[in-house]
Design a protein around this motif. Structure first.
Motif, short mmCIF file in Angstrom:
data_model
loop_
_atom_site.label_atom_id
_atom_site.label_comp_id
_atom_site.label_asym_id
_atom_site.label_seq_id
_atom_site.Cartn_x
_atom_site.Cartn_y
_atom_site.Cartn_z
N ILE A 195 37.89 66.21 82.67
CA ILE A 195 37.89 67.09 80.55
C ILE A 195 39.07 65.75 80.32
O ILE A 195 39.46 66.07 79.42
N THR B 20 36.29 70.08 87.22
CA THR B 20 36.45 70.66 85.67
C THR B 20 37.70 69.97 84.85
O THR B 20 37.59 69.57 83.43
N THR C 56 34.93 75.51 78.88
CA THR C 56 35.00 74.59 79.66
C THR C 56 34.60 75.16 81.01
O THR C 56 34.67 75.11 81.90
N ILE D 152 30.15 66.76 80.29
CA ILE D 152 31.05 66.83 78.53
C ILE D 152 30.97 66.26 77.80
O ILE D 152 30.45 64.88 77.84
N CYS E 252 31.87 71.54 78.11
CA CYS E 252 31.91 71.19 79.54
C CYS E 252 31.17 72.26 80.19
O CYS E 252 31.33 73.33 80.98
#
Length: 196
Positions: free
Chosen positions: A70, A66, A31, A15, A55
């Motif tokens: 994040i 994920t 993402t 990320i 990401c």
């Protein structure tokens, strides 16, 4: 300017993020999850936070790592951008209507992570996004920033509207909480003399 660049790499996600707390809501978000992109874009626009986020995650498994990672990186970026917390309002609330949904969000940037989650999303998925991951996002964010976050569904039957309303309400509550009160710009908003 309260601008932070942050990155985090694990075996599950990679990320990179740039956050400007005093922006205008400009975003560039990727993402690997369309629904999460949409929610973070709403978060950026409604909080007036400029957000660039990329990401690469193990989405072939699912979106859990994920979403959680994040949230961790975003919470850390908020924390770094806020520094010693001098002058911030500290508290923020928003009650937000999203069509038939009505969502309450309240935050306290207290240094003490807590999540009060009463969103009650009726379906397990929105598209390919597991709705239980909304709570995981809030937990990761609250722990990394050091804040109490409460979200509550006051009304609503559509899962997309409920979650979207939550991200918008959270953004607006955070916008209020991180804003500088110029009258007390050098003051830590706690009788302890510190929030960290």
């Amino acid at each position: 300017m309260r601008i932070v660049k942050s990155a985090r790499r694990t075996d599950e996600t990679e990320i990179s993020l740039t956050l400007n707390l005093d922006g205008s809501g400009i975003y560039d978000v990727d993402t690997g999850c369309g629904f999460l992109n949409h929610m973070l874009e709403l978060f950026s626009r409604h909080g007036r936070f400029d957000l660039t986020l990329a990401c690469r995650g193990d989405v072939q498994v699912d979106y859990h790592h994920t979403v959680e990672d994040i949230a961790i990186v975003l919470g850390r970026a908020f924390s770094e951008a806020l520094g010693d917390r001098a002058g911030i309002n500290r508290y923020g609330t928003c009650t937000l209507p999203m069509d038939e949904a009505l969502i309450l969000a309240a935050v306290d940037i207290s240094g003490r992570p807590a999540v009060g989650y009463a969103l009650e999303v009726p379906t397990e998925k929105v598209g390919d996004f597991d709705t239980e991951l909304v709570e995981e996002f809030l937990l990761g964010f609250a722990r990394s920033l050091g804040c109490a976050v409460h979200v509550r569904r006051l009304a609503g039957t559509n899962s997309h509207h409920i979650i979207e309303g939550m991200f918008k309400a959270l953004a607006r509550a955070l916008k209020e909480a991180v804003a500088i009160d110029e009258k007390y710009a050098l003051e830590i908003p706690s009788t302890k003399g510190t929030i960290l």
